[in-house]
Design an enzyme around this catalytic site. Structure first.
Site, PDB file in Angstrom:
ATOM      1  CD  GLU A 191      -7.320  -5.051   3.747  1.00 15.56           C
ATOM      2  OE1 GLU A 191      -6.353  -5.817   5.212  1.00 15.56           O
ATOM      3  OE2 GLU A 191      -6.613  -5.104   2.946  1.00 15.56           O
ATOM      4  CG  ASP A 244      -1.477  -0.492   1.574  1.00 13.63           C
ATOM      5  OD1 ASP A 244      -1.348  -2.370   0.561  1.00 13.63           O
ATOM      6  OD2 ASP A 244      -2.318  -1.439   2.723  1.00 13.63           O
TER       7      ASP A 244
HETATM    8  C1  FRU Z   1      -3.390  -3.365   2.482  1.00 13.22           C
HETATM    9  C2  FRU Z   1      -3.044  -4.024   4.685  1.00 13.22           C
HETATM   10  C3  FRU Z   1      -3.470  -2.965   5.171  1.00 13.22           C
HETATM   11  C4  FRU Z   1      -2.310  -2.918   6.372  1.00 13.22           C
HETATM   12  C5  FRU Z   1      -0.838  -3.714   5.245  1.00 13.22           C
HETATM   13  C6  FRU Z   1      -0.234  -5.035   5.856  1.00 13.22           C
HETATM   14  O1  FRU Z   1      -3.460  -4.091   1.857  1.00 13.22           O
HETATM   15  O2  FRU Z   1      -3.594  -5.401   4.042  1.00 13.22           O
HETATM   16  O3  FRU Z   1      -4.754  -3.635   6.037  1.00 13.22           O
HETATM   17  O4  FRU Z   1      -1.836  -1.752   6.798  1.00 13.22           O
HETATM   18  O5  FRU Z   1      -1.897  -4.271   4.170  1.00 13.22           O
HETATM   19  O6  FRU Z   1       0.812  -4.231   5.214  1.00 13.22           O
END
Ligand code: FRU
Length: 524
Positions: A220, A42
């Protein structure tokens, strides 16, 4: 090589030590940002500050798989030329650093400024490595985002939850006054939770949203921001972005958006989808999902969030160009064969009224060069069996406006005509992207798929295709219909436009490379 046109912000150039081995500090023109090595997911902490775009991102400093999550860091003066900087926030023995955001605390409400310098504040998820606990922490920076000091009183917000994550913080200014707002998720419960603060340290609960709409996976990386409809300052709506995994419209990871209002406390959707209980989620069909709004109908646009620090009418989103279905099984790339993951093109967001509804518009931001292929004088007709061959740059943009006559299907073959790596087909009702060709071999079995983007142009297709090594982003219908897919690596630069079952009248066609020279136009 550093392109002549590039200006590295002085503050950053001064501190970069080129002899340091980790990470490599470099300035590269990239159509899609990716670090030089290792795993990335992300985008985090997107902020425009002091003339630089900062892109932090989920990064594993130790290797090519998801783990040891930390915040990588890159900056750019133009969203095209990126300079990779040292890891900004590093995992510890206790915690990984999951997704979050950065704001400029201009009036030092946090009191974390130093010597009169107002701080940047990063708000992120401390994901415990020792127990099932996710809580929010903050860190401050007074050197423009290069080095960060975790707040000694972390975590600043703890709900005793194992799945409370991805805080996006913004400054609310409106009828309810002025304060900081955090939107985060209770991921498994499919709830967006909202908090407020006056100092970014003490947070009080405001309200919740969900479960509603698409709930087939954990929620998320939410975002919430205002945008003027068709640029009218008297017609401002709020947009709530919710990424979910799985349960996206194309399978696996996807991002829905909801239009509504926000009064400083509560988000109220204009057109509420019925509330659902999460277990009912398993039953959401493609038709159910099509009733909701999606920022992207492809499989590779996830966890997208927007920059803070820009004017409200300069709302720019970057997303991770992958999907949790297969991200960890994709071949690693890069010079030393350890790199996995890239970002989408940055996209300017706006709202428009279309077909009686308010729709999100996405306009890609990139620097493009002179056309390498174009229709001298249109229109031209493409007939079955007589395709038009086009020159496909390694990284570039194709713009096409065409009319499908006599029920024709227009077919764009990417790669060799007889063995394309991906085929884009347009009918009057939809555009599909078929990436099953060339998906054997190195690619994971779940990669081969056909994605569908509903169209309402009645047989007139107006599309922009952004093609890079291993990806295509399609923007149709003024940017209200978007599809992003990674595609198998191209072995040839061929690109051909075919007509099947009828004639395709092409009114406009241009192909241009993404450029890194000074002599370019910035498209925005
Ligand atoms: C989304 C996610 C978020 C988390 C991150 C961990 O892709 O799962 O919810 O903070 O990636 O790398």
């Amino acid at each position: 090589m550093i392109p002549a046109a590039l200006v590295i912000p002085a503050a950053l150039a001064d501190v970069v030590d080129p002899s340091s081995k980790e990470p490599p500090h470099m300035t590269r023109p990239l159509m899609h940002f990716r670090p030089a090595r290792n795993w990335m997911n992300d985008p985090n902490g997107l902020v425009f500050h002091d003339g630089s775009f900062h892109l932090f991102y989920q990064y594993n400093p130790e290797g090519s798989t998801h783990g040891f999550m930390s915040w990588g860091h890159a900056t750019s003066p133009d969203l095209t030329h990126w300079q990779e900087l040292p890891v900004a926030l590093r995992y510890t023995d206790e915690d990984e650093i999951f997704s979050g955001s950065v704001v400029y605390d201009e009036h030092d409400t946090s009191g974390l400024g130093v010597d009169g310098v107002a701080p940047l504040i990063a708000v992120y998820t401390l994901a415990s490595r020792l127990r099932a606990r996710q809580a929010q922490g903050i860190a401050s920076s007074t050197d423009g985002g290069l080095t960060w000091t975790p707040y000694p009183g972390n975590p600043v917000l703890d709900r005793a939850s194992a799945d409370f994550r991805d805080p996006k913080v913004f400054r609310y200014r409106g009828e309810a006054g002025e304060h900081w707002v955090m939107v985060a998720v209770e991921a498994v419960e499919r709830r967006v939770v909202l908090y407020r603060s006056d100092d970014l340290i003490t947070w009080t609960h405001l309200s919740e949203y969900g479960p509603r709409g698409a709930v087939g996976g954990v929620w998320e990386c939410p975002d919430l921001f205002p945008l003027a409809v068709d640029g009218d300052p008297d017609d401002v709506r709020w947009v709530l972005l919710i990424s979910l995994n799985p349960g996206g419209i194309a399978g696996g990871s996807g991002t829905q958006y909801v239009i509504g209002s926000f009064d400083g406390e509560r988000f109220t959707p204009d057109d509420p989808a019925p509330a659902v209980s999460a277990p009912a989620a398993e039953r959401q069909s493609r038709a159910d999902l099509e009733a909701f709004d999606w920022i992207d109908y492809g499989r590779d646009c996830y966890a997208g969030v927007t920059f803070s620090g820009l004017a409200d009418d300069q709302r720019i989103l970057i997303a991770w160009m992958s999907n949790w279905d297969y991200a960890g099984d994709m071949p690693a790339e890069g010079e030393d064969g350890t790199q996995r993951g890239a970002m989408t093109l940055p996209r300017r967001l706006s709202l428009t009224r279309r077909g009686g509804r308010i729709r999100l518009v996405q306009t890609p931001i990139a620097v493009i060069g002179d056309a390498v292929d174009e229709l001298e004088a249109g229109p031209v007709w493409i007939r079955p069996g007589a395709p038009r061959e086009l020159h496909a740059p390694r990284a570039g943009r194709m713009r096409v406006r065409m009319r499908l006559e006599d029920g024709a299907v227009a077919e764009l073959r990417i790669g060799d005509d007889d063995a394309p790596v991906a085929v884009i087909r347009c009918t009057a009702a939809e555009l599909t992207l078929d990436r099953r060709g060339g998906a054997e071999g190195e690619l994971p079995a779940s990669f081969g798929s056909v994605e569908r983007l509903p169209l309402d142009g009645g047989g007139v297709v107006d599309a922009e295709l952004w093609l890079d090594d291993g990806s295509v982003e399609v923007f149709c219908e003024d940017g209200t219909a978007v599809l992003t897919d990674r595609i198998p690596a191209r072995t040839s630069s061929s690109l051909s436009l075919h007509a099947v079952g009828g004639t395709v009248r092409v009114d406009q066609l241009t192909v241009a490379p993404v450029a890194d020279a000074a002599r370019t136009e910035v498209q925005a």
